[in-house]
Scaffold this motif. Structure first.
Motif, PDB file in Angstrom:
ATOM      1  N   LEU A  48       0.857  -1.185   0.000  1.00 16.75           N
ATOM      2  CA  LEU A  48       0.000   0.000   0.000  1.00 16.75           C
ATOM      3  C   LEU A  48       0.894   1.237   0.000  1.00 16.75           C
ATOM      4  O   LEU A  48       1.754   1.378   0.871  1.00 16.75           O
ATOM      5  N   ARG A  54      -3.745   1.800   9.211  1.00 22.63           N
ATOM      6  CA  ARG A  54      -4.969   1.125   9.630  1.00 22.63           C
ATOM      7  C   ARG A  54      -5.431   0.120   8.577  1.00 22.63           C
ATOM      8  O   ARG A  54      -5.827  -1.009   8.910  1.00 22.63           O
ATOM      9  N   TYR A  55      -5.378   0.504   7.305  1.00 26.09           N
ATOM     10  CA  TYR A  55      -5.813  -0.416   6.260  1.00 26.09           C
ATOM     11  C   TYR A  55      -4.864  -1.603   6.149  1.00 26.09           C
ATOM     12  O   TYR A  55      -5.301  -2.734   5.918  1.00 26.09           O
ATOM     13  N   LEU A  64      -5.892  -3.971   8.888  1.00 25.55           N
ATOM     14  CA  LEU A  64      -7.140  -4.667   8.563  1.00 25.55           C
ATOM     15  C   LEU A  64      -6.903  -5.782   7.545  1.00 25.55           C
ATOM     16  O   LEU A  64      -7.443  -6.889   7.668  1.00 25.55           O
ATOM     17  N   LEU A  65      -6.072  -5.497   6.555  1.00 25.53           N
ATOM     18  CA  LEU A  65      -5.818  -6.480   5.502  1.00 25.53           C
ATOM     19  C   LEU A  65      -4.946  -7.619   6.006  1.00 25.53           C
ATOM     20  O   LEU A  65      -5.106  -8.773   5.579  1.00 25.53           O
ATOM     21  N   GLU A  71       3.579  -1.246   3.861  1.00 23.63           N
ATOM     22  CA  GLU A  71       3.322   0.128   3.449  1.00 23.63           C
ATOM     23  C   GLU A  71       4.607   0.759   2.909  1.00 23.63           C
ATOM     24  O   GLU A  71       5.699   0.449   3.387  1.00 23.63           O
ATOM     25  N   MET A 105      -2.664   4.440  -2.414  1.00 31.30           N
ATOM     26  CA  MET A 105      -3.743   4.811  -1.491  1.00 31.30           C
ATOM     27  C   MET A 105      -4.055   6.300  -1.645  1.00 31.30           C
ATOM     28  O   MET A 105      -3.896   7.104  -0.719  1.00 31.30           O
ATOM     29  N   THR A 116     -11.482   7.207   5.313  1.00 30.36           N
ATOM     30  CA  THR A 116     -11.222   6.620   6.628  1.00 30.36           C
ATOM     31  C   THR A 116     -12.213   5.515   6.984  1.00 30.36           C
ATOM     32  O   THR A 116     -12.164   4.985   8.095  1.00 30.36           O
ATOM     33  N   PRO A 120     -13.774   1.819   7.150  1.00 27.26           N
ATOM     34  CA  PRO A 120     -13.188   0.470   7.068  1.00 27.26           C
ATOM     35  C   PRO A 120     -13.493  -0.260   5.767  1.00 27.26           C
ATOM     36  O   PRO A 120     -12.724  -1.134   5.351  1.00 27.26           O
ATOM     37  N   VAL A 171     -13.121   0.664   2.894  1.00 25.47           N
ATOM     38  CA  VAL A 171     -12.080   0.898   1.889  1.00 25.47           C
ATOM     39  C   VAL A 171     -11.195  -0.336   1.743  1.00 25.47           C
ATOM     40  O   VAL A 171     -10.669  -0.611   0.663  1.00 25.47           O
ATOM     41  N   ALA A 172     -11.034  -1.090   2.823  1.00 23.57           N
ATOM     42  CA  ALA A 172     -10.232  -2.323   2.743  1.00 23.57           C
ATOM     43  C   ALA A 172     -10.809  -3.275   1.706  1.00 23.57           C
ATOM     44  O   ALA A 172     -10.063  -3.957   0.980  1.00 23.57           O
ATOM     45  N   VAL A 194      -9.781  -2.014  -1.703  1.00 22.66           N
ATOM     46  CA  VAL A 194      -8.367  -2.326  -1.963  1.00 22.66           C
ATOM     47  C   VAL A 194      -8.210  -3.776  -2.396  1.00 22.66           C
ATOM     48  O   VAL A 194      -7.500  -4.092  -3.364  1.00 22.66           O
TER      49      VAL A 194
END
Length: 470
Positions: A6, A23-24, A27-28, A39, A65, A241, A243, A245-246, A249
């Motif tokens: 990311l 954060r993403y 989550l992933l 990242e 991102m 922001t 969640p 969005v994960a 992605v």
């Protein structure tokens, strides 16, 4: 084996700039669909020039991102990753083989059709009973006259949501181009109005500019005397922001992979680098300012100056992410965009399993293990300053005019606090920390912090103070 990368913008000044990408990534990772999620950043570490070296797999998918297409997604990121691509990214993405890795580069997450669902989710958070009889939706973008892609994604999402019939009216408004957000009272007729900022993160615009331009006083604001009668505005949080969005992605990543290719293997060079690192960890030793000690299947990391302190005297962290968070700021609370600066805060100890140690060391000193191993093997390519300067575009083009004396003056201030040795400037590094020299890290190329400071020096016509973001 598969790696997901990311890419965020990051900041030389603001430690919160990267929080959404963190954060993403977390989550992933929890979903376990990729063997690793890493990242990378334009203005933090691991830098774009380094991040592919930190991936363990030969199958890498890279997601920018960003909320829309533009200069960074079409010029900066492909250039710094070495993709050999400039300009608009096709819907199927760009695939290249780089250093034995298959690298797939996708469109930014913000242009994916699934973002319309994220907008809708944000709208329903602030107004669960939004109805097509009396509710208008404003999709609010930044906009710019310099790149039409900035507004294209706003209009496309507004069109999708208008066609859904879920709102009485849907408008696309902007901060920096027409139609401007300040015109909303004349345009919107519905009694209830939901405003969803199409921004990647919470920041100055969403917290200050938009509320000021619209006259908002919080999440809900009453306007009793508007041109079309009394109206109530419900102000949502930015889409970037959320969640969900994960999910967007993951959709982008899987669509890129379905265009062709197969699962990758373990990258042998990367694996060898971390085997060397684990050999050091199992016998105990130093890496930069960190003391690494093995204890019955776990590893303790602490600032070397805290050696001998009892556990009760130190803050204990038990996850790699916790270690990242306590070391992102120095003792004064200032952001550390260059992680190899000798500004590592004291007063903490991390206790990590062997499986967690790699990510913990990566968060402490991004790319240092891989670059040190490559240097020991004489395979780390050095990029001289003139080459780095010629590659710069946009506001950084001016660094091409910097003289040798100006570059060295910046180096005396910017590079002196850093553990890295400037191979790009001709300095020698006979051994690295992997060979038993704790503070010996290679620096193959001037970092973006250095580039920004050279630019700042040319603008201000004075010696650098190492305090600007560029």
């Amino acid at each position: 084996m598969r790696s997901l990368v990311l890419i965020g913008h990051g900041s030389h000044l603001n430690s919160e700039s990267a929080s959404a990408v963190f954060r993403y990534a977390e989550l992933l990772r929890e979903r376990g669909l990729y063997d690793e999620v890493i990242e990378g950043y334009w203005k933090e570490e691991p830098a774009l020039r380094q991040v592919l070296r930190t991936t363990a797999s030969t199958d890498v998918t890279v997601i920018p991102m960003f909320i829309s297409e533009g200069y960074f997604t079409e010029t900066v990121i492909p250039r710094e990753l070495g993709l050999g691509h400039q300009g608009p990214v096709p819907p199927e993405g760009v695939a290249r083989v780089l250093g034995g890795r298959t690298v797939r580069y996708t469109l930014p997450f913000g242009v994916h059709p699934g973002m319309a669902d994220v907008i809708l989710a944000r709208a329903r958070e602030v107004l669960p009973d939004a109805a097509p009889e009396d509710t208008a939706l404003i999709v609010l973008g930044h906009g710019t006259t310099r790149n039409e892609n900035s507004h294209k994604v706003i209009y496309s999402n507004a069109d999708r949501l208008r066609e859904s019939g879920l709102f009485a009216e849907v408008h696309a408004l902007f901060l920096d181009e027409d139609p401007r957000v300040g015109t909303w009272p004349d345009l919107v007729r519905s009694r209830r109005v939901v405003v969803v900022p199409f921004f990647a993160s919470e920041g100055w615009h969403t917290l200050e500019t938009i509320p000021e331009d619209m006259g908002l006083r919080g999440e809900v604001t009453e306007f009793p005397d508007n041109p079309h009668g009394p109206q109530t505005v419900f102000y949502a949080r930015p889409v970037g922001t959320h969640p969900a969005v994960a999910n967007v992605v993951l959709s982008l990543a899987e669509e890129a992979r379905s265009a062709g290719g197969r699962d990758g293997d373990v990258d042998r060079t990367h694996d060898a680098a971390w085997q060397a690192m684990m050999a050091l960890a199992r016998r105990g030793g130093r890496i930069g300012e960190v003391l690494l000690t093995p204890h019955s299947g776990v590893y303790e990391l602490r600032h070397a100056l805290d050696e001998g302190m009892g556990g009760a005297e130190l803050q204990t962290v038990v996850t790699p992410e916790g270690l990242r968070d306590v070391t992102r700021r120095d003792a004064a609370g200032e952001h550390r965009p260059v992680r190899t600066y000798r500004t590592l805060p004291r007063g903490w100890r991390a206790v990590l399993s062997e499986a967690e140690l790699r990510r913990g060391v990566h968060f402490l000193y991004p790319a240092v293990v891989e670059e040190s191993y490559a240097h020991s093997c004489h395979s780390l390519r050095h990029t001289p300053w003139p080459t780095t300067a010629r590659r710069q575009t946009g506001i950084y083009t001016r660094v091409q005019r910097a003289t040798h004396d100006q570059v060295e003056r910046v180096a005396r201030t910017v590079c002196s606090p850093c553990l890295r040795t400037r191979l790009w400037a001709g300095e020698k590094l006979p051994r690295t920390f992997l060979d038993g020299v704790p503070g010996a890290f290679p620096c193959a190329e001037a970092c973006t912090y250095f580039v920004a400071e050279v630019r700042e020096t040319l603008i201000s016509k004075r010696p650098t103070t190492a305090s600007h973001d560029g």
